[in-house]
Structures are given as structure tokens and as C-alpha cells.
Design a protein around this motif. Sequence first.
Motif, PDB file in Angstrom:
ATOM      1  N   HIS A 185       0.837  -1.204   0.000  1.00  0.00           N
ATOM      2  CA  HIS A 185       0.000   0.000   0.000  1.00  0.00           C
ATOM      3  C   HIS A 185       0.873   1.257   0.000  1.00  0.00           C
ATOM      4  N   ALA A 238      -5.751   1.233  -4.376  1.00  0.00           N
ATOM      5  CA  ALA A 238      -7.104   0.802  -4.003  1.00  0.00           C
ATOM      6  C   ALA A 238      -7.137  -0.684  -3.675  1.00  0.00           C
ATOM      7  N   VAL A 239      -6.460  -1.495  -4.498  1.00  0.00           N
ATOM      8  CA  VAL A 239      -6.438  -2.940  -4.267  1.00  0.00           C
ATOM      9  C   VAL A 239      -5.711  -3.270  -2.968  1.00  0.00           C
ATOM     10  N   SER A 240      -4.522  -2.687  -2.787  1.00  0.00           N
ATOM     11  CA  SER A 240      -3.749  -2.968  -1.575  1.00  0.00           C
ATOM     12  C   SER A 240      -4.427  -2.377  -0.342  1.00  0.00           C
ATOM     13  N   ASP A 242      -7.644  -2.197   0.117  1.00  0.00           N
ATOM     14  CA  ASP A 242      -8.714  -3.126   0.478  1.00  0.00           C
ATOM     15  C   ASP A 242      -8.162  -4.274   1.319  1.00  0.00           C
ATOM     16  N   LEU A 243      -7.026  -4.808   0.919  1.00  0.00           N
ATOM     17  CA  LEU A 243      -6.386  -5.874   1.695  1.00  0.00           C
ATOM     18  C   LEU A 243      -5.986  -5.371   3.077  1.00  0.00           C
ATOM     19  N   GLY A 245      -7.324  -2.980   4.810  1.00  0.00           N
ATOM     20  CA  GLY A 245      -8.501  -2.779   5.646  1.00  0.00           C
ATOM     21  C   GLY A 245      -8.964  -4.065   6.307  1.00  0.00           C
ATOM     22  N   LYS A 246      -8.865  -5.168   5.605  1.00  0.00           N
ATOM     23  CA  LYS A 246      -9.280  -6.458   6.181  1.00  0.00           C
ATOM     24  C   LYS A 246      -8.303  -6.925   7.251  1.00  0.00           C
ATOM     25  N   LEU A 297     -15.648  -3.868   3.161  1.00  0.00           N
ATOM     26  CA  LEU A 297     -14.293  -3.357   3.356  1.00  0.00           C
ATOM     27  C   LEU A 297     -13.590  -4.056   4.507  1.00  0.00           C
ATOM     28  N   GLY A 300     -14.836  -8.567   3.475  1.00  0.00           N
ATOM     29  CA  GLY A 300     -15.014  -9.143   2.155  1.00  0.00           C
ATOM     30  C   GLY A 300     -16.423  -9.635   1.900  1.00  0.00           C
TER      31      GLY A 300
END
Length: 495
Positions: A185, A238-240, A242-243, A245-246, A297, A300
Motif C-alpha cells: 500500500h 485501491a487494491v492494496s 482493500d487488503l 482494511g481487512k 471493506l 469481504g
Amino acid sequence: MDATDLARWQFAITTVYHFLFVPITIGTSLLLAILQTAWYRTDNPAYLRLTKFIGKLFLVNFALGLVTGIVQEFQFGMNWSDYSRFVGDIFGAPLAFEALLSFFLESTFLGVWIFGWDRLPKKLHLASIWCVAIGTMLSAYFILAANSFMQNPVGYRLNPTTGRAEMTDFVAVLTNPVQLATFPHTITAAWMTAGGFVMAACLYHLWKGTHPETDFAIYRKGARIGAIACLVGGLLVAVSGDLQGKVMTEKQPMKMAAAEALYETSQPAEFSILSLGSLDGTHANTVLKIPGLLSFLATGSFDAKVLGINDLKAAYEQTYGRGANPLAVSETGYVPTIPLTYWMFRLMIGTGILGGLIGAAVLWVTRRRNRGPDGHAVKVPLRKYWLWAAVAAPLLPLFANSFGWTFTEVGRQPWLVFGLMTTAQGVSPSVSGAEVLVSMIVFTLLYGALAVVEVTLLLRFLRKGLPAEDAPEITGIGPGGGPDADADTPMIFAY
């Protein structure tokens, strides 16, 4: 304010200021390596001139980033001695690797790159800038490993005799789940910022329009390269993100709840675009919301349950104790500052999206329709409002980085090391508030002066633009600067 509050303010000021240079250094070094590789493979002088033009701006930023980063090391011993004693065994290894391996790699080969033009074979000189780019990313990895331990302590044991955390598994520290999510990120955000930086430099000259046709084509190429880096970097962010955030929901659920100002546990949980709440952050009313988005977010799944602040606060009090326990700073001490975390999270996302949109807009404006019959770019100066795009292109991703790190650090509060040490426990006990205030004023004034130097130098090299096509490589042996100068006279660096 007491010494703890002042120490926090000083660290915030110096850290946010230093991090203005970091993403530009990381991302621009990679873009320079790519540009020089393109020149090496194609022998196209446009890539060489772009490399030298952006290289000047990169060197100014690198020098200022180096100077401001040194202050971070001093603060650990000055204002945060108890924290340094507690985590010294953990932080020592990754920070030593950063200094002895990564920084040595980038700084040494940066010198080789600066003075190696026309003195080294092209292939070896190209390898030097790739070493710089790799070194900057390695530096980021080791520093983020240390920070990730603060977010999610792993690979350690507490020594009851010394009261310190001692490392038991260095690999666990380097492969911390938070680290594995944070590093991509941060790096992709740096690429996005560097893309905006390069795009802005070229957009300025496209808007100015006082250069030859050949230069216009090169600036257009540079603007498009920067725009592509900004746009692709933004998508990867954005992709990283999302990861991340989880992982954050799993390891630091209070931070995720604070990001949404979610006081009550919800299933599914909505994401609020706008909330209006009390100034003390004790409650919030959602105005604009997207149903189920926060659940996605966080986990998943659009139907998953997300724990709220009140339930998490009760769980933390049961685990760590209430106000009488030394781990708890107050009755509400396990809850971070909600308005700040809420808005930093949204400002991070908003400024990042706007930065990506500028990249997309630049790609559209500089598309192939502005080419002449011969296939070459036609000189079409950009409208006046594109000057504002040039200003916003690097600043929006840069602000997004700062907002994101502010959210990351504020959302962890009151913990300095999550679950082990609060911020109040880490401050130096022998340093008074007056001493911290004096050093904070001095650092702030010094950083203000450095900001003037940075902006002045950047604008000076920006206005000069591309070097002449027939200009010599980096030279300057002796006062005359020519190849026939006395070999015993000192070397002078000049583009």
C-alpha cells in the motif's frame, strides 16, 4: 499542555514533514530507472533528456528527505526514552538493516549515478540507478516492519526482569501480517505520488508553451508517463488498501470502527460518506451512507458483522483494565479521537481519487489526436486551468499519503505498542514540557527554512526544463569544467 502532548505534537510535525519527501524519493527513483532503461534500450535522446530533467528534481528532494529523516532518530532518545528502552531489542534489527544495507545501497549508488555519466559503461551506469530504486524500497520495508510491530506485536517475549520486549523471531517481525499489507500500500502510493510529481513538471512546460517543437513532444511524453504511473499506482493503492482494511479489522478492530465512527455493532455495517457528530466524538449521525459497504471493506462480505466502538471499548476494559490500571489512560482511553480518524480516512480516499482522476484527464488531453500528419506531437499549449492541474497533480497524492499515515497513527491510540504500552508510558520521564517546547519551536522554524530552500531549488530546476540535446553529460573537472582541464583540480558536479 504537558510533556506528553508536546512530545506527540513534535513527533507529528517532524514525521509528517519528513514523509512529504519519502514517497517522492521512493517512486521517482523507480521512474528514473525506467526512463533510463528506455534510453538504454532505444537510444532515444528524449528518454535521456527526461531522465536528466527529472533527475535534478529527484536529487533536491532526496537531499531534503535525508536531512529531515535524521531528526526522527534523535526524537526516540530525546522525547521517547521509555519507549526506546522497551522496544529497543525489537527495533534495533530492522533499523540496523535499513541503515547498513538499504541506505548504504541507495546513497552509495546514487553517488555513482551522479558522477558516473560519461565515466562508466552505459549498462553499469544504468545498474546504479536500479540499485538506488531497490535500496529505497528496501529502506521502506525495514522501517515499515518496525512500525508494523507497533500496530501488531509479533516475534517477541516480555522479559519480566528488565520489563522489555525481546525479539525471539526476526522472520516473524519481517513477515508481520500488518507489514505484508502495509508495504504494498505504501509503495504503490509512492508510485502514484511520483507519477503526479513527474506529470506536474511536464504539465508546467506544456502549459507555458515557450519551447521548441521537439521539446514539446518530450514534455508530452513525460506527462503521459507520469499520468500512467499516477493512474496505475492509484488503482494498485485501491487494491492494496482493500487488503489492508481487512487485516486492520482482524488485528485492530477499534481502528476500523473509529474510521467509520461506528459506535454500535452492526450486521451488515453501512459506510457513511458523511456523518455529523458531537465535537467530543461520543456519537455520530449518518447523513449519506452506502449499505453493507463497511462490512465488505472489513471482511469481504456485504453481510458480515462489524464490531462497534462501545462493544470494543468494553472488551478492552475487561482485558486491559480501566482507569486504575496503568495500561488505561482514562475511562475512555481505549477509544481514539473519533472525528480525526473519521475525516483522515475520508480525506485519504478523496484526495487519492482526485489525484488519479487528474492522471486520467491528462492521458485524455494528450491522446493521439494532438498528432500531426507525420505522426509527431503537434504543439498545442494547454489551457490556463492546466496550470492548476500541474499544482494539484503531486499535492493530492502527497496529501493522501499524509492523511493516511495520520489515520494509521491516530487510530492506534492510546497505544504506542498495541496492547503493550500506551503513548503516555513511552515518553521520557526526565524531559520537561518546556524543554520539549523549545526543541519543537526550533525544529519547526528550521523545517520552515528548509521548506523555502526546497521549493526555491525545485522551482529553479523546474523552470530550466530539459537540458539541451547536445549538452555534455555531467562534467565539471576543474574550474573550466571541460575535458582538457587539469586533472589535479577538484571535481565539480554540474548538469
